[in-house]
Scaffold this motif. Sequence first.
Motif, mmCIF file in Angstrom:
data_model
loop_
_atom_site.group_PDB
_atom_site.id
_atom_site.type_symbol
_atom_site.label_atom_id
_atom_site.label_comp_id
_atom_site.label_asym_id
_atom_site.label_seq_id
_atom_site.Cartn_x
_atom_site.Cartn_y
_atom_site.Cartn_z
ATOM 1 N N PHE A 18 0.841 -1.199 0.000
ATOM 2 C CA PHE A 18 0.000 0.000 0.000
ATOM 3 C C PHE A 18 0.879 1.254 0.000
ATOM 4 C CE2 PHE A 18 -2.274 -3.492 1.863
ATOM 5 C CZ PHE A 18 -3.539 -3.415 1.308
ATOM 6 N N PRO A 19 1.384 1.675 -1.170
ATOM 7 C CA PRO A 19 2.296 2.825 -1.219
ATOM 8 C C PRO A 19 1.611 4.162 -0.976
ATOM 9 C CG PRO A 19 1.827 2.042 -3.428
ATOM 10 C CD PRO A 19 1.221 1.049 -2.498
ATOM 11 N N ASN A 20 0.306 4.249 -1.184
ATOM 12 C CA ASN A 20 -0.449 5.475 -0.922
ATOM 13 C C ASN A 20 -1.792 5.117 -0.322
ATOM 14 O OD1 ASN A 20 1.040 7.934 -2.012
ATOM 15 N ND2 ASN A 20 1.144 6.573 -3.789
ATOM 16 N N ARG A 21 -2.407 6.038 0.408
ATOM 17 C CA ARG A 21 -3.708 5.765 0.999
ATOM 18 C C ARG A 21 -4.796 5.824 -0.069
ATOM 19 N NH1 ARG A 21 -5.851 11.080 3.388
ATOM 20 N NH2 ARG A 21 -4.403 12.673 2.665
ATOM 21 N N THR A 22 -5.730 4.933 0.034
ATOM 22 C CA THR A 22 -6.850 4.894 -0.901
ATOM 23 C C THR A 22 -7.965 5.808 -0.412
ATOM 24 O OG1 THR A 22 -7.822 3.021 0.260
ATOM 25 C CG2 THR A 22 -6.328 2.520 -1.563
ATOM 26 N N LEU A 47 -3.594 -0.770 -8.611
ATOM 27 C CA LEU A 47 -4.826 -0.010 -8.466
ATOM 28 C C LEU A 47 -4.468 1.478 -8.468
ATOM 29 C CD1 LEU A 47 -7.868 -0.822 -6.301
ATOM 30 C CD2 LEU A 47 -6.982 1.510 -6.295
ATOM 31 N N TRP A 48 -5.024 2.207 -9.432
ATOM 32 C CA TRP A 48 -4.741 3.637 -9.626
ATOM 33 C C TRP A 48 -5.931 4.468 -9.167
ATOM 34 C CZ3 TRP A 48 -0.100 5.198 -12.030
ATOM 35 C CH2 TRP A 48 0.633 4.178 -12.665
ATOM 36 N N SER A 64 -1.914 10.414 -11.787
ATOM 37 C CA SER A 64 -2.568 9.358 -11.010
ATOM 38 C C SER A 64 -1.604 8.752 -9.999
ATOM 39 C CB SER A 64 -3.101 8.265 -11.946
ATOM 40 O OG SER A 64 -3.989 8.807 -12.902
ATOM 41 N N ARG A 65 -2.166 8.187 -8.939
ATOM 42 C CA ARG A 65 -1.352 7.568 -7.894
ATOM 43 C C ARG A 65 -1.541 6.055 -7.897
ATOM 44 N NH1 ARG A 65 0.498 10.480 -3.292
ATOM 45 N NH2 ARG A 65 0.103 12.714 -3.413
ATOM 46 N N ARG A 66 -0.461 5.342 -7.677
ATOM 47 C CA ARG A 66 -0.542 3.905 -7.415
ATOM 48 C C ARG A 66 -0.896 3.747 -5.933
ATOM 49 N NH1 ARG A 66 4.035 4.980 -10.448
ATOM 50 N NH2 ARG A 66 4.320 3.795 -12.385
ATOM 51 N N THR A 67 -2.105 3.313 -5.640
ATOM 52 C CA THR A 67 -2.508 3.200 -4.243
ATOM 53 C C THR A 67 -2.388 1.778 -3.708
ATOM 54 O OG1 THR A 67 -4.816 2.975 -4.915
ATOM 55 C CG2 THR A 67 -4.057 5.184 -4.356
ATOM 56 N N VAL A 68 -2.453 0.784 -4.578
ATOM 57 C CA VAL A 68 -2.238 -0.603 -4.164
ATOM 58 C C VAL A 68 -1.448 -1.323 -5.250
ATOM 59 C CG1 VAL A 68 -3.283 -2.780 -3.413
ATOM 60 C CG2 VAL A 68 -4.480 -0.623 -2.975
ATOM 61 N N LEU A 69 -0.446 -2.086 -4.838
ATOM 62 C CA LEU A 69 0.302 -2.966 -5.734
ATOM 63 C C LEU A 69 0.107 -4.395 -5.240
ATOM 64 C CD1 LEU A 69 3.675 -0.980 -5.913
ATOM 65 C CD2 LEU A 69 1.789 -0.883 -7.549
ATOM 66 N N ALA A 70 -0.081 -5.334 -6.159
ATOM 67 C CA ALA A 70 -0.322 -6.711 -5.740
ATOM 68 C C ALA A 70 0.267 -7.711 -6.721
ATOM 69 C CB ALA A 70 -1.822 -6.970 -5.587
ATOM 70 N N TYR A 71 0.770 -8.804 -6.166
ATOM 71 C CA TYR A 71 1.108 -9.992 -6.949
ATOM 72 C C TYR A 71 0.150 -11.089 -6.509
ATOM 73 C CZ TYR A 71 5.301 -8.537 -9.419
ATOM 74 O OH TYR A 71 6.169 -7.922 -10.290
ATOM 75 N N THR A 72 -0.511 -11.737 -7.469
ATOM 76 C CA THR A 72 -1.502 -12.748 -7.140
ATOM 77 C C THR A 72 -1.238 -14.027 -7.929
ATOM 78 O OG1 THR A 72 -3.004 -11.875 -8.828
ATOM 79 C CG2 THR A 72 -3.267 -11.032 -6.588
ATOM 80 N N THR A 73 -1.556 -15.159 -7.318
ATOM 81 C CA THR A 73 -1.452 -16.463 -7.962
ATOM 82 C C THR A 73 -2.850 -17.055 -8.039
ATOM 83 O OG1 THR A 73 0.730 -16.800 -6.978
ATOM 84 C CG2 THR A 73 -0.361 -18.734 -7.909
ATOM 85 N N HIS A 74 -3.224 -17.553 -9.203
ATOM 86 C CA HIS A 74 -4.598 -18.006 -9.425
ATOM 87 C C HIS A 74 -4.644 -19.456 -9.873
ATOM 88 C CE1 HIS A 74 -6.225 -13.877 -9.110
ATOM 89 N NE2 HIS A 74 -5.027 -13.567 -9.553
ATOM 90 N N ALA A 75 -5.749 -20.126 -9.522
ATOM 91 C CA ALA A 75 -5.938 -21.532 -9.843
ATOM 92 C C ALA A 75 -7.427 -21.834 -9.781
ATOM 93 C CB ALA A 75 -5.170 -22.403 -8.846
ATOM 94 N N ASP A 76 -7.758 -23.114 -9.928
ATOM 95 C CA ASP A 76 -9.116 -23.602 -9.685
ATOM 96 C C ASP A 76 -9.042 -24.459 -8.438
ATOM 97 O OD1 ASP A 76 -11.589 -24.736 -9.584
ATOM 98 O OD2 ASP A 76 -11.652 -25.359 -11.685
ATOM 99 N N LEU A 77 -9.395 -23.889 -7.289
ATOM 100 C CA LEU A 77 -9.249 -24.597 -6.018
ATOM 101 C C LEU A 77 -10.157 -25.820 -5.919
ATOM 102 C CD1 LEU A 77 -8.966 -21.622 -3.499
ATOM 103 C CD2 LEU A 77 -7.132 -23.023 -4.447
ATOM 104 N N ARG A 78 -11.254 -25.823 -6.638
ATOM 105 C CA ARG A 78 -12.179 -26.955 -6.555
ATOM 106 C C ARG A 78 -11.650 -28.179 -7.276
ATOM 107 N NH1 ARG A 78 -14.412 -22.277 -6.685
ATOM 108 N NH2 ARG A 78 -16.092 -21.706 -5.250
ATOM 109 N N THR A 269 -7.421 11.405 7.059
ATOM 110 C CA THR A 269 -8.524 12.319 6.753
ATOM 111 C C THR A 269 -8.095 13.684 6.242
ATOM 112 O OG1 THR A 269 -8.555 13.048 9.069
ATOM 113 C CG2 THR A 269 -9.992 11.201 8.466
ATOM 114 N N LYS A 270 -6.811 14.022 6.380
ATOM 115 C CA LYS A 270 -6.397 15.354 5.936
ATOM 116 C C LYS A 270 -6.481 15.480 4.422
ATOM 117 C CE LYS A 270 -1.420 14.403 5.479
ATOM 118 N NZ LYS A 270 -0.074 14.732 5.944
ATOM 119 N N LYS A 271 -6.566 16.699 3.963
ATOM 120 C CA LYS A 271 -6.695 16.958 2.524
ATOM 121 C C LYS A 271 -5.446 16.500 1.807
ATOM 122 C CE LYS A 271 -7.640 20.686 -0.800
ATOM 123 N NZ LYS A 271 -7.868 22.133 -0.967
ATOM 124 N N ARG A 272 -5.664 15.835 0.676
ATOM 125 C CA ARG A 272 -4.538 15.336 -0.091
ATOM 126 C C ARG A 272 -3.818 16.474 -0.782
ATOM 127 N NH1 ARG A 272 -8.036 11.427 0.425
ATOM 128 N NH2 ARG A 272 -7.350 9.259 0.476
#
Length: 279
Positions: A18-22, A47-48, A64-78, A269-272
Amino acid sequence: MHLAPRGQPDTLTAHFEFPNRTFAGPAVISVDEVNLGKQLSRLHLTLWQGGLMSKPPWVDQSASRRTVLAYTTHADLRNFTGISLPTGYEGREAAALPTLPDFEALKASGRDGSWEEPKIPESSPWPRASWTCGYASPAGEPITKDTLAYVVDSFPYNMHTFLAAPELRQLLLSQPDPDGETKEKKAQRAEVKERDEQRAGLWFPTVVMNLEAKTALPVEGVEWLAVRVTSKQIKDGKFDMEVIVRDVEGEMVALSHHVAMIVSLERNTKKRGSSKASL
């Protein structure tokens, strides 16, 4: 959604920075396909927010700001197959569900004699995300795999009282004994009470969060999940959290680990200021 056409609709693991607040408002998620495999695929997500455009490329990287960066791994868990073995953890107290509440009583009145829904003071300026989820009663819609990351990053307003050492929690909840307490005990009680009263002005932002799904939730979602949260150290305005999520049958649904901070709520809560992109 992105990998459903490949038959990989479930998130197995996710790492969030979370490099910046959303903030509540429009956002754009960019998807980079790092690796597409037959059983597992990996994505890099950004997430911008702020300075967004109404047409491609949607994001102005100078504003624009990068507010969230993520690495995700996906599969079919079922359709995951392979060896299964019981572990030593399953026999420990931490692996057991607590006494199940009377769910209907919680929905009706917010308590059932053993469980109670924590309340946020009406005068609190706390961010709206804290009002969205019920921590003893449901939020009004099923919990699905798509909201699992939100579940492990949402906590009761008075979470700090549960993470504190048992003796401090006892001081906070018990009534003072004017005649039977030493000066040292009175001073300690006063310090604990002061910290608790400061809660309304504090924000607990997540710095890093890791999530591992253990079991696929039903497609239609579930109404209740059991969430156990522990912390090994709260020191110098930062703390760790281990989160274990189980369903009402006791089956493990997800594991999560967080690094978080304790800062003034004004930071949220302060002004950006400048919307210039930054990491």
